[in-house]
Motif scaffolding. Structure first.
Motif, PDB file in Angstrom:
ATOM      1  N   TYR A   1       0.849  -1.206   0.000  1.00 30.72           N
ATOM      2  CA  TYR A   1       0.000   0.000   0.000  1.00 30.72           C
ATOM      3  C   TYR A   1       0.883   1.255   0.000  1.00 30.72           C
ATOM      4  N   THR A   2       1.934   1.216   0.789  1.00 41.90           N
ATOM      5  CA  THR A   2       2.840   2.361   0.888  1.00 41.90           C
ATOM      6  C   THR A   2       3.613   2.561  -0.413  1.00 41.90           C
ATOM      7  N   ARG A   3       4.076   1.445  -0.984  1.00 41.57           N
ATOM      8  CA  ARG A   3       4.785   1.539  -2.273  1.00 41.57           C
ATOM      9  C   ARG A   3       3.868   2.118  -3.351  1.00 41.57           C
ATOM     10  N   LYS A   4       2.619   1.672  -3.355  1.00 41.01           N
ATOM     11  CA  LYS A   4       1.682   2.168  -4.367  1.00 41.01           C
ATOM     12  C   LYS A   4       1.368   3.656  -4.143  1.00 41.01           C
ATOM     13  N   THR A   5       1.360   4.048  -2.878  1.00 40.51           N
ATOM     14  CA  THR A   5       1.197   5.470  -2.560  1.00 40.51           C
ATOM     15  C   THR A   5       2.393   6.262  -3.097  1.00 40.51           C
ATOM     16  N   ALA A   6       3.584   5.688  -2.942  1.00 39.59           N
ATOM     17  CA  ALA A   6       4.796   6.348  -3.447  1.00 39.59           C
ATOM     18  C   ALA A   6       4.750   6.470  -4.965  1.00 39.59           C
ATOM     19  N   ARG A   7       4.178   5.446  -5.629  1.00 37.16           N
ATOM     20  CA  ARG A   7       4.074   5.504  -7.099  1.00 37.16           C
ATOM     21  C   ARG A   7       3.060   6.557  -7.531  1.00 37.16           C
ATOM     22  N   LEU A   8       2.017   6.700  -6.749  1.00 37.63           N
ATOM     23  CA  LEU A   8       1.009   7.729  -7.021  1.00 37.63           C
ATOM     24  C   LEU A   8       1.665   9.111  -6.912  1.00 37.63           C
ATOM     25  N   ARG A   9       2.488   9.269  -5.877  1.00 40.38           N
ATOM     26  CA  ARG A   9       3.251  10.503  -5.673  1.00 40.38           C
ATOM     27  C   ARG A   9       4.166  10.773  -6.876  1.00 40.38           C
ATOM     28  N   ASP A  10       4.886   9.734  -7.330  1.00 43.18           N
ATOM     29  CA  ASP A  10       5.781   9.890  -8.487  1.00 43.18           C
ATOM     30  C   ASP A  10       5.008  10.339  -9.717  1.00 43.18           C
ATOM     31  N   LYS A  11       3.853   9.717  -9.935  1.00 49.52           N
ATOM     32  CA  LYS A  11       3.061  10.034 -11.118  1.00 49.52           C
ATOM     33  C   LYS A  11       2.578  11.483 -11.036  1.00 49.52           C
ATOM     34  N   ALA A  12       2.141  11.885  -9.864  1.00 46.04           N
ATOM     35  CA  ALA A  12       1.669  13.261  -9.686  1.00 46.04           C
ATOM     36  C   ALA A  12       2.838  14.244  -9.836  1.00 46.04           C
TER      37      ALA A  12
END
Lengths: 297, 297
Positions: free
Chosen positions: A40-51
């Motif tokens: 969940y945290t990694r996917k949150t980090a990927r969301l951050r990267d995309k944004a």
């Protein structure tokens, strides 16, 4: 083996099995919570990267636009970047306050598992001693010395088992208490971290919404039209001052063509293009002269 | 070629190039916004999936725990599921109100590109006609009929170019206006969708926080201890009533072992285990008898 002894042995066995269950369950579920929350945290980090990539593109885009939109998009991108900063804080806090403590369970559970294993070994030794004693009593009921030795061994094994089982019970009790406390703390931390992030996001997006609401689209469009007219205007200004052809102009249709052009323009392109007269010299004169020379040679 | 004509031709050319830039920029950045926001949305959907898995594991875990923790974890899991429902709504709304309109730009830009291409073809034709006329004037200045025909063609081409360029200017103007409006609307929608989601998440997590705060850990721990004592109790109750061995018990050490056990228990395990006496028959009597028989055979 006497019933009371059997009961003691079997009761201890089910006691240890119950404790083993507690630890196995904790191991299974805490392991899954840990890996799911890490994911969940990694996917949150990927969301951050995309944004963050979107922020970068928005700033690049802003630089190609007129001042009004440029300022708006830059402000919007800054707000979006701010949300990602909060998301980054969310990721870091999840790692520190949720995933790390869950990972610590791995070590803790390993220790408790080792305690259980040790306890089982002690229990099995007791059973072995009791069986040995039982066999001796049946096969050589007269061998007092052997039986006495076996009784001592069985007694010792029983004391060991009791000590070990009670030590294990305490260990598991402490483990369970810690588990419940940690569970509450970890999930409370998770909820707090998420809550803080979402609250900050609401705050920043509210400001972003205002930024977009305040964007003066009409002014921007006027800028665009002025810019485009600057290019048309160069054209039209020339045309309007060229109605009396200069002596150097050999092609008589130039003015005619111009007249039909302006008439056409007036009909199709509307007022703003028709009335435009401020010429912007977009094309360097050297180029014009050069081409003119080439055509005249 | 006369200067005025040259200016008209070159001005139109830079006009079309400026419009082409506008469209190329829009194509480039809107394409990137679209793919980044689509990716952002997909990553949000993956975050939702991961959290949904966590919800499932939390419910499975709750079912293995005592009533107090079971209720707490279930409520917490329900709140977490609720956030994912809002995230799902976020994903659907981003797709409908952000990604779809951005995708529509693909078609719109394709159409505008085709208009630009057509306009360039018309412009090139005008230049060709003008060059043809220029050549004729230089090579056969006396061929009045040919020159007159070429003049008519050039005039017609010039009219076409004007019409085409102005049509294109209108198209691009409308395109730009639509672009700015859509840009504001799409990003406002993005911000609104995100804002609503985050606000709902804050609301739900506040309730989840309360759920975890209200969790009565002590009660849960008492439940656990009672459950464990139920199993110990079976053991201890037997032991306490077995201090006077029954006539059927041949092993005299049973009671001795028991005494040392209870003493040890009293010292190490504390009050709650020592005072426990309500026996829970966890082990079926048939099994005990069976094993007893086997040992006695």
């Amino acid at each position: 083996m006497p019933l009371s002894t059997m009961n003691v042995v079997l009761s201890r066995d089910s006691q240890v099995r119950a404790m083993e269950n507690t630890v196995t369950n904790a191991e299974r579920y805490f392991g899954q919570f840990c890996s799911l929350l890490a994911s969940y945290t990694r996917k949150t980090a990927r969301l951050r990267d995309k944004a963050d990539q979107l922020v970068k593109q928005l700033i690049d885009f802003a630089n190609t636009e007129n001042p009004e939109l440029r300022a708006t998009i830059r402000d919007f991108a800054e707000d979006l970047a701010k949300v990602q900063d909060y998301r980054q804080a969310e990721v870091e806090r999840l790692e520190a306050k949720v995933i790390s403590p869950l990972k610590l369970y791995g070590a803790q559970i390993k220790q408790t598992r080792a305690d259980i294993k040790k306890c089982k070994r002690v229990q099995n030794n007791e059973i072995k001693q009791l069986e040995k004693l039982e066999k001796l009593r049946q096969k050589s009921p007269s061998d007092r010395q052997m039986i006495s030795q076996a009784e001592t061994s069985a007694q010792r094994a029983s004391v060991d088992t009791n000590r070990s089982t009670h030590h294990l019970a305490e260990t598991v009790d402490a483990f369970q208490e810690q588990k419940l406390k940690d569970l509450r703390r970890i999930f409370s931390d998770f909820v707090t971290i998420e809550m803080v992030f979402h609250a900050k996001a609401v705050e920043v997006y509210s400001s972003a919404f205002q930024t977009l609401e305040n964007y003066d689209l009409e002014r921007d469009l006027q800028d665009f039209r002025a810019k485009m007219r600057g290019i048309y205007g160069h054209n039209e200004a020339r045309l309007l001052t060229d109605t009396n052809p200069a002596p150097s102009v050999p092609w008589p249709l130039a003015s005619q063509s111009v007249q039909s052009t302006t008439a056409h323009q007036g009909k199709e392109a509307g007022d703003e293009e028709e009335s435009e007269a401020d010429s912007v010299e977009e094309i360097p004169l050297e180029d014009l002269k050069g081409q003119q020379q080439r055509h005249r040679d």
